[in-house]
Write a protein that holds these residues in place. Structure first.
Motif, mmCIF file in Angstrom:
data_model
loop_
_atom_site.group_PDB
_atom_site.id
_atom_site.type_symbol
_atom_site.label_atom_id
_atom_site.label_comp_id
_atom_site.label_asym_id
_atom_site.label_seq_id
_atom_site.Cartn_x
_atom_site.Cartn_y
_atom_site.Cartn_z
ATOM 1 N N SER A 127 0.819 -1.216 0.000
ATOM 2 C CA SER A 127 0.000 0.000 0.000
ATOM 3 C C SER A 127 0.851 1.264 0.000
ATOM 4 O O SER A 127 0.320 2.376 -0.055
ATOM 5 N N ASN A 128 2.172 1.070 0.109
ATOM 6 C CA ASN A 128 3.123 2.198 0.129
ATOM 7 C C ASN A 128 2.793 3.176 1.247
ATOM 8 O O ASN A 128 2.782 4.396 1.062
ATOM 9 N N ILE A 129 2.519 2.637 2.427
ATOM 10 C CA ILE A 129 2.239 3.453 3.600
ATOM 11 C C ILE A 129 3.125 2.996 4.751
ATOM 12 O O ILE A 129 3.626 1.871 4.760
ATOM 13 N N LEU A 130 3.331 3.890 5.710
ATOM 14 C CA LEU A 130 4.198 3.572 6.846
ATOM 15 C C LEU A 130 3.430 3.090 8.061
ATOM 16 O O LEU A 130 4.011 2.491 8.961
ATOM 17 N N SER A 131 2.119 3.355 8.106
ATOM 18 C CA SER A 131 1.356 2.989 9.293
ATOM 19 C C SER A 131 -0.106 2.781 8.933
ATOM 20 O O SER A 131 -0.565 3.207 7.863
ATOM 21 N N ALA A 132 -0.834 2.129 9.843
ATOM 22 C CA ALA A 132 -2.254 1.883 9.620
ATOM 23 C C ALA A 132 -2.954 1.667 10.958
ATOM 24 O O ALA A 132 -2.358 1.107 11.889
ATOM 25 N N PRO A 133 -4.214 2.097 11.078
ATOM 26 C CA PRO A 133 -4.985 1.838 12.291
ATOM 27 C C PRO A 133 -5.234 0.340 12.439
ATOM 28 O O PRO A 133 -5.381 -0.387 11.444
ATOM 29 N N TYR A 184 -10.943 0.489 17.744
ATOM 30 C CA TYR A 184 -9.528 0.613 17.401
ATOM 31 C C TYR A 184 -8.631 0.359 18.609
ATOM 32 O O TYR A 184 -8.897 0.846 19.708
ATOM 33 N N LEU A 185 -7.574 -0.405 18.366
ATOM 34 C CA LEU A 185 -6.613 -0.721 19.426
ATOM 35 C C LEU A 185 -5.387 0.184 19.381
ATOM 36 O O LEU A 185 -4.647 0.272 20.361
ATOM 37 N N GLY A 186 -5.163 0.837 18.256
ATOM 38 C CA GLY A 186 -3.998 1.695 18.123
ATOM 39 C C GLY A 186 -3.559 1.780 16.679
ATOM 40 O O GLY A 186 -4.352 1.544 15.763
ATOM 41 N N ILE A 187 -2.290 2.102 16.481
ATOM 42 C CA ILE A 187 -1.713 2.244 15.143
ATOM 43 C C ILE A 187 -0.435 1.411 15.073
ATOM 44 O O ILE A 187 0.393 1.463 15.980
ATOM 45 N N VAL A 188 -0.300 0.648 14.013
ATOM 46 C CA VAL A 188 0.926 -0.124 13.816
ATOM 47 C C VAL A 188 1.723 0.521 12.685
ATOM 48 O O VAL A 188 1.151 0.973 11.694
ATOM 49 N N ASP A 189 3.025 0.598 12.851
ATOM 50 C CA ASP A 189 3.866 1.153 11.793
ATOM 51 C C ASP A 189 5.220 0.470 11.797
ATOM 52 O O ASP A 189 5.503 -0.413 12.610
ATOM 53 N N TYR A 190 6.054 0.870 10.856
ATOM 54 C CA TYR A 190 7.362 0.250 10.739
ATOM 55 C C TYR A 190 8.214 0.485 11.976
ATOM 56 O O TYR A 190 9.112 -0.295 12.276
ATOM 57 N N SER A 191 7.946 1.577 12.680
ATOM 58 C CA SER A 191 8.707 1.845 13.892
ATOM 59 C C SER A 191 8.494 0.742 14.919
ATOM 60 O O SER A 191 9.427 0.298 15.579
ATOM 61 N N ALA A 192 7.241 0.313 15.064
ATOM 62 C CA ALA A 192 6.942 -0.765 15.998
ATOM 63 C C ALA A 192 7.463 -2.097 15.471
ATOM 64 O O ALA A 192 7.993 -2.921 16.225
ATOM 65 N N ILE A 193 7.321 -2.311 14.172
ATOM 66 C CA ILE A 193 7.749 -3.581 13.591
ATOM 67 C C ILE A 193 9.257 -3.770 13.714
ATOM 68 O O ILE A 193 9.743 -4.870 13.984
ATOM 69 N N ILE A 194 10.022 -2.689 13.528
ATOM 70 C CA ILE A 194 11.475 -2.819 13.627
ATOM 71 C C ILE A 194 11.885 -3.244 15.030
ATOM 72 O O ILE A 194 12.806 -4.036 15.223
ATOM 73 N N GLY A 202 13.434 7.930 13.024
ATOM 74 C CA GLY A 202 13.020 7.243 11.813
ATOM 75 C C GLY A 202 14.037 7.141 10.707
ATOM 76 O O GLY A 202 13.776 6.503 9.685
ATOM 77 N N GLY A 203 15.214 7.766 10.879
ATOM 78 C CA GLY A 203 16.206 7.690 9.816
ATOM 79 C C GLY A 203 17.564 8.184 10.257
ATOM 80 O O GLY A 203 17.698 8.849 11.294
ATOM 81 N N LEU A 204 18.577 7.858 9.452
ATOM 82 C CA LEU A 204 19.959 8.220 9.773
ATOM 83 C C LEU A 204 20.695 8.661 8.517
ATOM 84 O O LEU A 204 20.470 8.110 7.435
ATOM 85 N N PRO A 205 21.617 9.624 8.656
ATOM 86 C CA PRO A 205 22.509 9.918 7.538
ATOM 87 C C PRO A 205 23.653 8.899 7.524
ATOM 88 O O PRO A 205 24.108 8.457 8.586
ATOM 89 N N ASN A 257 21.265 8.048 2.781
ATOM 90 C CA ASN A 257 20.267 8.066 3.845
ATOM 91 C C ASN A 257 19.756 6.652 4.092
ATOM 92 O O ASN A 257 19.653 5.844 3.166
ATOM 93 N N ILE A 258 19.412 6.369 5.339
ATOM 94 C CA ILE A 258 18.747 5.110 5.670
ATOM 95 C C ILE A 258 17.509 5.440 6.488
ATOM 96 O O ILE A 258 17.584 6.209 7.453
ATOM 97 N N SER A 259 16.374 4.878 6.093
ATOM 98 C CA SER A 259 15.116 5.095 6.793
ATOM 99 C C SER A 259 14.677 3.818 7.477
ATOM 100 O O SER A 259 15.025 2.706 7.048
ATOM 101 N N ILE A 260 13.912 3.985 8.546
ATOM 102 C CA ILE A 260 13.405 2.800 9.240
ATOM 103 C C ILE A 260 12.516 1.977 8.316
ATOM 104 O O ILE A 260 12.373 0.766 8.483
ATOM 105 N N ARG A 261 11.950 2.636 7.320
ATOM 106 C CA ARG A 261 11.108 1.917 6.372
ATOM 107 C C ARG A 261 11.906 0.916 5.552
ATOM 108 O O ARG A 261 11.358 -0.055 5.026
ATOM 109 N N ASP A 262 13.201 1.142 5.433
ATOM 110 C CA ASP A 262 14.037 0.263 4.624
ATOM 111 C C ASP A 262 14.148 -1.145 5.200
ATOM 112 O O ASP A 262 14.655 -2.044 4.526
ATOM 113 N N ILE A 263 13.679 -1.338 6.427
ATOM 114 C CA ILE A 263 13.699 -2.684 7.002
ATOM 115 C C ILE A 263 12.899 -3.648 6.147
ATOM 116 O O ILE A 263 13.138 -4.850 6.143
ATOM 117 N N ARG A 264 11.950 -3.111 5.365
ATOM 118 C CA ARG A 264 11.132 -3.995 4.535
ATOM 119 C C ARG A 264 11.977 -4.754 3.531
ATOM 120 O O ARG A 264 11.610 -5.851 3.101
#
Length: 444
Positions: free
Chosen positions: A76-82, A98-108, A316-319, A331-338
């Motif tokens: 879905s090219n999104i970082l988070s979802a309810p 709703y229980l909350g929001i899940v995103d790549y930050s939690a998944i990592i 969420g990211g690092l140089p 650059n490296i983003s937390i999303r890159d864990i995918r």
């Protein structure tokens, strides 16, 4: 327990207050302009904000497997979802639905935690060969060596820790202090254990929400003001704000920091926007972070270390810097864990994969080298409008301020920082607007 949570919430609120006070003190804008901007955003209803692409908010059921959730977010090219509670999906109360929001930050966080457990489990072969029962050894080992918290609660963890200790694996390495060395020779069995063996393969999104909460779930009504949303996304550190229609329980819209930046870009040509956008970022106090506060990673470091830094610092990211210099390479983003999760051939060698090799792999896999190989930067004399254009057009969450011919990193500007430049918070705004104290935004 309650007092500890209250103390933590108080510290979070103090941190938000300190950040926003610093922002306001560094902005070189006239008070009349600042008050005018804040008043204008206070009059704009949330309902006027553009809908998410496709017009429908992507939701994930709480009983969805983590591996499937990763694929949903990626496809879905999104970082988070309810996250919806299946038992209350038909409820008219959003607090139950709703229980909350899940995103790549939690998944990592989940991935790194379970990677440590998997490494421990796969390192326990000598214990098994010696005839040590993993159940008994696990129970004793977890107690003797202090394994507790998320590790001890992860099902396999106690047995894995005990067996690894009995087999001669140092306890501190088992719990992750030297994970790359512990796992670099495990080969493809490591990936198999992480996502295709119990208890990992049956782990659900619900388990992430319980163990790795990154931010609270704070929806706003469709008739709320955009000022309230912008304050939540800036001062109060939320990355997304769900929008719920009065009298209904389902989410109508999902406003992210990125969406607000794109909305601001669309205001180009309006007097109020052009006035502030023309200011050099230095006149707005940007970057707010000093050079020694920028968390970075070296190109020759292991990629796992980069993700662990993001986990520890909750960023969420690092140089990516070249060697021992401050020259930025990428650059490296937390999303890159995918990339690691969706490509087993990479995960099998993650223990020896360097940051430089990883960003080259991302560029090849995504056909978009601009986001990783070519650093996304600006200069201290760049205007705020230039920065907004770059963040919006490149769909990135941060831009690095560099100086000199070698592009040495001076600081970083995040989406939160940019949004903060446009607003201030009227006295007792959240008390009056939402009817609850600001502490509740950051409460447990």
């Amino acid at each position: 327990m309650a007092s500890a949570q209250e103390s933590e919430s108080s510290k979070d609120l103090e941190s938000c207050d300190a950040y926003f006070k610093m922002v306001q003190s560094r902005k070189k804008l006239s008070q009349s302009l600042q008050d005018s901007l804040t008043a204008s955003f206070a009059k704009i209803p949330v309902s006027s904000f553009p809908q998410v692409p496709g017009g429908k908010v992507i939701e994930i059921q709480a009983d969805t497997l983590i591996s499937d959730a990763i694929k949903i977010l990626s496809d879905s090219n999104i970082l988070s979802a309810p996250v919806v509670d299946p038992a209350s999906r038909d409820s008219n109360d959003w607090r139950k639905r709703y229980l909350g929001i899940v995103d790549y930050s939690a998944i990592i966080l989940w991935v790194l935690q379970n990677a440590e457990i998997a490494a421990a489990a796969l390192s326990a072969t000598s214990a098994a060969a010696a005839g040590v029962g993993t159940g008994a050894a696990g129970a004793l080992g977890a107690l003797a060596f202090g394994a507790a918290g998320p590790i001890a609660a992860a099902g396999l963890a106690a047995a894995a820790v005990g067996a690894a200790v009995a087999g001669g694996v140092a306890a501190d390495r088992v719990v992750g202090q030297d994970l790359p060395r512990a796992a670099d020779k495990l080969g493809e069995d490591f990936y198999k254990a992480l996502l295709h063996e119990e208890p990992f393969k049956s782990a659900t999104v619900r388990s992430i929400l319980k163990s790795y909460r990154w931010a609270p779930f704070i929806p706003v009504a469709a008739d709320s003001s955009m000022l309230s949303v912008m304050l939540l996304l800036s001062k109060y550190r939320l990355r997304n704000v769900p929008v719920i229609e009065t009298g209904k329980s389902s989410i109508k819209n999902f406003i992210t920091q990125s969406a607000v930046i794109q909305g601001l870009q669309g205001c180009k040509g309006r007097d109020w926007f052009d006035c502030i956008a023309a200011h050099p970022i230095s006149e707005l106090g940007l970057p707010f972070m000093s050079p020694d506060q920028v968390v970075s990673v070296r190109d020759n470091e292991l990629i796992l270390e980069a993700f662990k830094k993001m986990k520890e610092k909750e960023i969420g990211g690092l140089p990516v810097l070249e060697g021992s210099t401050r020259k930025i390479l990428g650059n490296i983003s937390i999303r890159d864990i995918r990339i690691l999760l969706l490509k087993p051939e990479l995960f099998r060698i993650f223990g020896e994969l360097t940051v430089k090799d990883f960003i080259c792999t991302i560029a090849s896999a995504t056909n978009d080298p601009g986001k990783t190989i070519t650093p996304i930067t600006c200069k201290p004399n760049s205007t705020l409008g230039n920065v907004i254009d770059t963040l919006a057009s490149r769909a990135v969450h941060r831009i690095y301020v560099v100086v000199g011919e070698e592009n040495e990193v001076l600081g970083v500007i995040t989406l939160r920082d940019v949004i903060s430049c446009f607003i201030n918070e009227p006295p007792n705004f959240f008390n009056q607007y939402f009817g609850f104290a600001a502490q509740e935004i950051l409460g447990p």
